[in-house]
Design a protein around this motif. Sequence first.
Motif: not given
Length: 210
Positions: A137-144, A154-162
């Motif tokens: 959820l952070v910080m990969g999505p805001v980076i993309l 287009p991009y997707a976000v994978k939320v792993h939980g941690s």
Amino acid sequence: MRILIFHGYLLGGTGSNVYNARLAEALVLLDHDVHLLSQDRHPQAHSFVDAAGDWDGGDLHVRPVRPAASSGSCTVYRPDIGSLLPVYVADRYEGIEARTFAECSEAEVAHYIDANVAAVRELVELVAPQIALANHLVMGPVILARALAGSDVPYAVKVHGSALEYTVKPDPDRFLPFAREGVSRARAILVGSHHTAASLWRALDDPSVV
């Protein structure tokens, strides 16, 4: 298809690391060209990796690690983020200091984001990905979100939980804005369970995410 994956950690050991390694391997077997960003120091140890790149000398240098395949490929790139790697749970990493996001200063978090955004932008120009995936959820999505702004990728976000449970939820005033910015432009949000989805819905408090 040319696919860009942002995963800011390693390619083995823990859940999201293994997930991204296995995902990249599966995509290569399906004849896609994968461009994977991580902080793994030994990507050549994985049989699905064909080339490795880094910015250690200032400019991007990509080297082959095995003969190029006739179809499907994976190149792993390690952005130059400096000596500090922000993490969700305290851990040890080879050749770098790992410190939780909560323990990092605003300037350190900003530097981490900016360094990765610069790396992704350079790769977008170099390889012209057709789709992208951000992990955590952070910080990969805001980076993309920032790196792909102005492009049609287009991009997707994978939320792993941690990241959600150990970084965003304990300190929403500081980290929730990054999460919201990151998912706001995502075409899809992927979760592994309804439990994670429900936790995400409560944390973001945004009906559009549901």
